[in-house]
Design an enzyme around this catalytic site. Structure first.
Site, mmCIF file in Angstrom:
data_model
loop_
_atom_site.group_PDB
_atom_site.id
_atom_site.type_symbol
_atom_site.label_atom_id
_atom_site.label_comp_id
_atom_site.label_asym_id
_atom_site.label_seq_id
_atom_site.Cartn_x
_atom_site.Cartn_y
_atom_site.Cartn_z
ATOM 1 N N TYR A 8 0.840 -1.187 0.000
ATOM 2 C CA TYR A 8 0.000 0.000 0.000
ATOM 3 C C TYR A 8 0.873 1.234 0.000
ATOM 4 O O TYR A 8 1.367 1.699 1.013
ATOM 5 C CB TYR A 8 -0.914 0.009 1.232
ATOM 6 N N HIS A 39 0.299 -11.878 1.305
ATOM 7 C CA HIS A 39 -0.715 -11.085 0.614
ATOM 8 C C HIS A 39 -1.383 -11.866 -0.509
ATOM 9 O O HIS A 39 -2.602 -11.771 -0.702
ATOM 10 C CB HIS A 39 -0.074 -9.814 0.058
ATOM 11 N N PRO A 90 -16.092 -5.226 2.579
ATOM 12 C CA PRO A 90 -17.451 -5.642 2.937
ATOM 13 C C PRO A 90 -18.521 -4.741 2.332
ATOM 14 O O PRO A 90 -19.678 -5.118 2.265
ATOM 15 C CB PRO A 90 -17.455 -5.550 4.461
ATOM 16 N N LEU A 91 -18.121 -3.536 1.893
ATOM 17 C CA LEU A 91 -19.067 -2.619 1.265
ATOM 18 C C LEU A 91 -18.940 -2.637 -0.257
ATOM 19 O O LEU A 91 -19.442 -1.732 -0.936
ATOM 20 C CB LEU A 91 -18.847 -1.199 1.791
ATOM 21 N N GLY A 147 -17.601 0.369 -1.915
ATOM 22 C CA GLY A 147 -18.479 1.517 -1.772
ATOM 23 C C GLY A 147 -19.833 1.366 -2.434
ATOM 24 O O GLY A 147 -20.722 2.187 -2.217
ATOM 25 N N PHE A 148 -20.027 0.303 -3.221
ATOM 26 C CA PHE A 148 -21.279 0.164 -3.967
ATOM 27 C C PHE A 148 -22.488 0.055 -3.046
ATOM 28 O O PHE A 148 -23.529 0.674 -3.282
ATOM 29 C CB PHE A 148 -21.205 -1.065 -4.882
#
Length: 418
Positions: free
Chosen positions: A108, A178, A258-259, A262-263
């Site tokens: 990252y 990873h 989990p979202l 963002g959707f």
């Protein structure tokens, strides 16, 4: 109890944890305690913060039931962030609200997310759990991305030494591979991490997006503490094999995305166009036609959110976990952390019948092949790629062509580094 119900109970229980934004009221009354109101300091009305008190276990590792993902904080995944200082404030606010679980990785940035986490957690290091990851072919000294994967033992040792410096610590609480490197037997990887554990540099270890046999082979060398996979309303592939194995072996499960990028927050619609630098513009799920096809699930989440006095994000987290919301996303702005009394409901609980309803509305199914058939999607690879999948991922089979292509470029192409 059916297998699917058992999977959901496992997700909602002590082994199902996530790194997610701290959203006030996400959890039930057993998981959250309202702190006393205090002035905002600028003449604004007093706000009520939420203190997270719930704790879960990943193997022998005790963490807060909601964690904080720090992937987007360098500003090169979902686009630019406000400032580095704001990212440090977000992490420190999470600590103030009871979060003890922080997730980052050398990829990252590269390196920058670890530096931000290390700076933000100075002074509270002994009170928190830091998870980070190795596995991409990144120069440990310069951060140059060399393309592909690299889990050779010598590289792992150098990578961990760099992580310790950036995180300003003498040990890593949870170290993930990873992505599985097909060129290096997982037994060699497990052995290298085991040596680091014996040396005191690492406390626990885990895998991200592994195949089921890889989990068993790695666990046989040194017990795994956690598996971190994507899990949300639009991608439930882990329910087929990974969750049952985690339950069988006593391995914790950490959800990421989990979202659904963002959707399911209700902030994305068929007219959304992502800015330059936002990798979501390259994800097949986010094509205009797929966004339009999947909007019914957002509409249904909105309806339930109104009924429950919650937000679509809170309801989608509760649905993804099956009962109580314990999932992972990566906030870029302080309001996303919801430090104030913006959501005052006392917990979101959703019956499993409503979980099935939302998947029917979204044409979603735990089996990606059935979802593809319903959506009329053209299969991409042996696992298939319905409109709802996040990318043409075949990591469960050890085949990482799509990820290697993304990581192989040092230029403007997206780097899918989850």
């Amino acid at each position: 109890m059916s297998d699917n119900n058992s999977r959901r109970r496992f997700l909602a229980g002590a082994a199902g944890v996530a790194a997610a934004p701290v959203v006030a009221g996400l959890l039930g009354p057993a998981e959250a305690a309202q702190a006393s109101s205090r002035p905002a300091g600028n003449g604004a009305p007093a706000r009520t913060a939420t203190t997270l008190t719930g704790r879960r276990r990943l193997g022998r590792l005790k963490v807060s039931s909601v964690g904080l993902g720090c992937q987007t904080m360098p500003g090169n995944l979902y686009g630019p962030v406000s400032s580095r200082a704001d990212m440090v404030k977000i992490i420190r606010s999470a600590v103030d609200q009871g979060v003890t679980f922080f997730d980052t990785a050398e990829a990252y940035g590269p390196f920058e997310s670890e530096r931000i986490v290390g700076e933000a957690l100075r002074g509270v290091r002994d009170d928190v759990v830091i998870a980070t990851k190795f596995g991409w072919n990144i120069d440990p000294d310069t951060g140059q991305q060399l393309g592909g994967l690299n889990s050779r033992p010598a590289h792992i040792r150098r990578a961990v030494d760099g992580m310790l410096r950036r995180l300003r610590t003498d040990h890593i609480d949870l170290l993930y591979q990873h992505r599985v490197d097909p060129a290096v037997p997982i037994e060699h990887v497990a052995g290298a991490v085991q040596d680091l554990i014996k040396a005191g540099k690492v406390r626990h270890w885990g895998l991200s997006e592994p195949g089921p046999q890889t989990v068993r082979r790695a666990h046989a060398v040194h017990p795994l503490t956690a598996v971190q996979n994507e899990h949300n309303l639009l991608w439930r592939g882990s329910e087929q094999q990974i969750l049952p194995i985690c339950e069988e072996l006593g391995i914790g499960f950490v959800c990421w995305a989990p979202l659904a990028y963002g959707f399911t927050t209700g902030t994305i619609n068929p007219y959304t166009r992502f800015t330059a630098g936002d990798f979501r513009q390259y994800v097949p799920r986010n094509s205009p036609e797929n966004l339009a096809a999947n909007m019914p699930v957002v509409q249904l989440l909105g309806e339930w959110a109104v009924r429950k006095g919650a937000t679509p994000a809170q309801v989608s987290l509760a649905l993804a976990a099956g009962a109580e919301a314990v999932d992972r996303a990566d906030p870029q702005r302080h309001p996303h952390l919801a430090p104030a009394g913006e959501h005052r409901h006392r917990g979101v609980r959703v019956h499993r019948r409503r979980v099935r309803r939302v998947h029917r509305r979204a044409r979603c199914d735990p089996d990606p092949r059935r979802t593809a058939a319903r959506a009329g999607a053209r299969p991409l690879g042996r696992r298939g790629a319905p409109a709802l999948t996040s990318h043409e991922r075949t990591a469960g089979r050890g085949n990482l062509r799509g990820w290697l292509q993304g990581m192989g470029s040092l230029g403007e192409e997206p780097r899918w580094m989850r």
